[in-house]
Design an enzyme around this catalytic site. Sequence first.
Site, PDB file in Angstrom:
ATOM      1  CG  ASP A  10       2.416 -27.321   2.219  1.00 58.63           C
ATOM      2  OD1 ASP A  10       3.177 -28.270   2.006  1.00 58.63           O
ATOM      3  OD2 ASP A  10       2.473 -26.587   3.226  1.00 58.63           O
ATOM      4  CG  ASP A  24       5.011 -32.087   3.844  1.00 57.27           C
ATOM      5  OD1 ASP A  24       5.086 -31.207   4.707  1.00 57.27           O
ATOM      6  OD2 ASP A  24       4.784 -33.285   4.104  1.00 57.27           O
TER       7      ASP A  24
HETATM    8  O1  ISL Z   1       7.757 -30.999  13.270  1.00 50.52           O
HETATM    9  C1  ISL Z   1       8.359 -32.008  13.097  1.00 50.52           C
HETATM   10  C2  ISL Z   1       8.369 -33.068  14.044  1.00 50.52           C
HETATM   11  O2  ISL Z   1       9.341 -32.824  14.998  1.00 50.52           O
HETATM   12  C3  ISL Z   1       9.121 -32.244  11.911  1.00 50.52           C
HETATM   13  O3  ISL Z   1       9.943 -33.349  11.948  1.00 50.52           O
HETATM   14  C4  ISL Z   1       8.130 -32.407  10.805  1.00 50.52           C
HETATM   15  O4  ISL Z   1       7.405 -33.581  10.958  1.00 50.52           O
HETATM   16  C5  ISL Z   1       8.883 -32.416   9.527  1.00 50.52           C
HETATM   17  O5  ISL Z   1       9.412 -31.152   9.450  1.00 50.52           O
HETATM   18  C6  ISL Z   1       7.984 -32.655   8.369  1.00 50.52           C
HETATM   19  O6  ISL Z   1       7.012 -31.683   8.330  1.00 50.52           O
HETATM   20  C7  ISL Z   1       6.097 -31.681   7.303  1.00 50.52           C
HETATM   21  O7  ISL Z   1       5.535 -32.951   7.048  1.00 50.52           O
HETATM   22  C8  ISL Z   1       4.704 -33.508   8.052  1.00 50.52           C
HETATM   23  C9  ISL Z   1       3.697 -32.514   8.615  1.00 50.52           C
HETATM   24  O8  ISL Z   1       3.139 -33.034   9.800  1.00 50.52           O
HETATM   25  C10 ISL Z   1       4.326 -31.167   8.909  1.00 50.52           C
HETATM   26  O9  ISL Z   1       3.353 -30.262   9.351  1.00 50.52           O
HETATM   27  C11 ISL Z   1       4.984 -30.712   7.642  1.00 50.52           C
HETATM   28  O10 ISL Z   1       5.513 -29.417   7.735  1.00 50.52           O
HETATM   29  C12 ISL Z   1       3.997 -34.676   7.433  1.00 50.52           C
HETATM   30  O11 ISL Z   1       3.330 -34.270   6.281  1.00 50.52           O
END
Ligand code: ISL
Length: 475
Positions: A95, A192
């Site tokens: 990740d 991410d």
């Molecule tokens: O799950 C969400 C909130 O509703 C998504 O909007 C999520 O925040 C978005 O998919 C981004 O996700 C990724 O980045 C975030 C992290 O919290 C998530 O776990 C990750 O998959 C920030 O790093």
Amino acid sequence: MWFRSAVVYQIYPRSFADSDGDGVGDLRGIIGRLDHVATLGVDVVWLSPIYASPQDDAGYDISDYQDIDPVFGTLADFDELLAGLHERGIKLIMDLVVNHTSDEHAWFAESRSSVDAPKRDWYWWRRSPPNDWRSFFSGPAWERDEATGEYYLHLFSRKQPDLNWENPEVREAIYAMMRWWLDRGVDGFRMDVINLISKPPGLPSGDSFALNAHGPRLHEFLQEMHREVFDGHDGLLTVGEMPGVTVEEARLFTDPARREVDMVFQFEHVQVDQGTSKWDHHPLRLTDLKATLGRWQAGLADVGWNSLYWNNHDQPRVVSRFGDDGAYRVRSAKLLATILHLHRGTPYVYQGEELGMTNAPLERVTDLRDIESLNHYAERVALGGDPQAVLAEIRPMSRDNARTPMQWDASAKAGFTTGEPWIAVNPNHAEITPAAAVAAPDSVYHHYRRLHELRHTEPVVALGDFTMLLARDER
Ligand code: ISL
């Protein structure tokens, strides 16, 4: 393009297997369960973040990109895990969380120290908030910092300051870190929220999500990353997580000739059951799901490539969400697996999906662990919301649904830990386990295994084209 007939399995280390009894999953726990992964017949493992982190957002807040958090183990454990996967013919992708760091990263510590700090410009500092942006985890996206009295941008938690990708030094530091992991032997990256790295010029007020999702330098940055990091490496897999990406944009990101990423995670099909926000949840209309899946299949039919997923660590369990987790649990989990694997694209299976794991009961607010759910709860209750009603609103969509411990056996802690798990095991863990699934030839598990086999042996499954039938049929 080997990844076109591959299947990816996502491991969320906190919740997979705990080897030392502290209640949190770890790398040695994964090492002990590699045969489960190999028997499932997957080609790649995507590991959610295991880097040093204060764990404000469960590891998506990284304080050192080149070390392992002690809760997960050591670099030596990591090397052993990587070797164990490679011995079994399985690749590993990491990740890559580079839209933001933790506020405890050394880069941010230096940046916040004074307005003249050499790394001041590595993050977004302003004397006062330049716009009305909201954080995705509730509250304003600008936070005042005591050290200088200025404000920094955080699109996620206040412990996740956004990096300033406009600064070439930032980009070079990130590329160097990525090369370090490739030299260690990893096979690629899941990036991410990578579509948020190019901020809109002038930082105008408005919907922070929509404004940041399509920045003007995004393609340029991804092409530069490709040149600086991926060139000369064969057999890598790169997937960009891009909330808000459109089909038209995805064609550009994944067109191999443009040398950006192999595929993207889009979000349209996991937003069909919500209105203005994820907490505004309504039952699925099947025709809406068909329409969006069909549009993505058609849009990427000739150029680019889809990724296919129902579940990950952010989404509720699909059998509870789009299926029936009661009497028809096994049948609907198998149906959903079939839909996923027979579309054109690379399927991603999230730990426990192959068992038909279900949503968590989340009966009390003390059952919640995730910052997104907890912040939303606090914000709504502070505004006068009824606590029970707010909890009911959170329950179907909370990310904690996906994060309950992997259910290995029928023992009290599901074989996940000998200690107290960091989040409660699902009460149905006695029925839903690999042991039960392996014993039953018609289980969800064997269905996934057979679908993976088909993907490897029947070219039409991986590469065939797609025609939507009965688009308007609601059944
Ligand atoms: O799950 C969400 C909130 O509703 C998504 O909007 C999520 O925040 C978005 O998919 C981004 O996700 C990724 O980045 C975030 C992290 O919290 C998530 O776990 C990750 O998959 C920030 O790093």
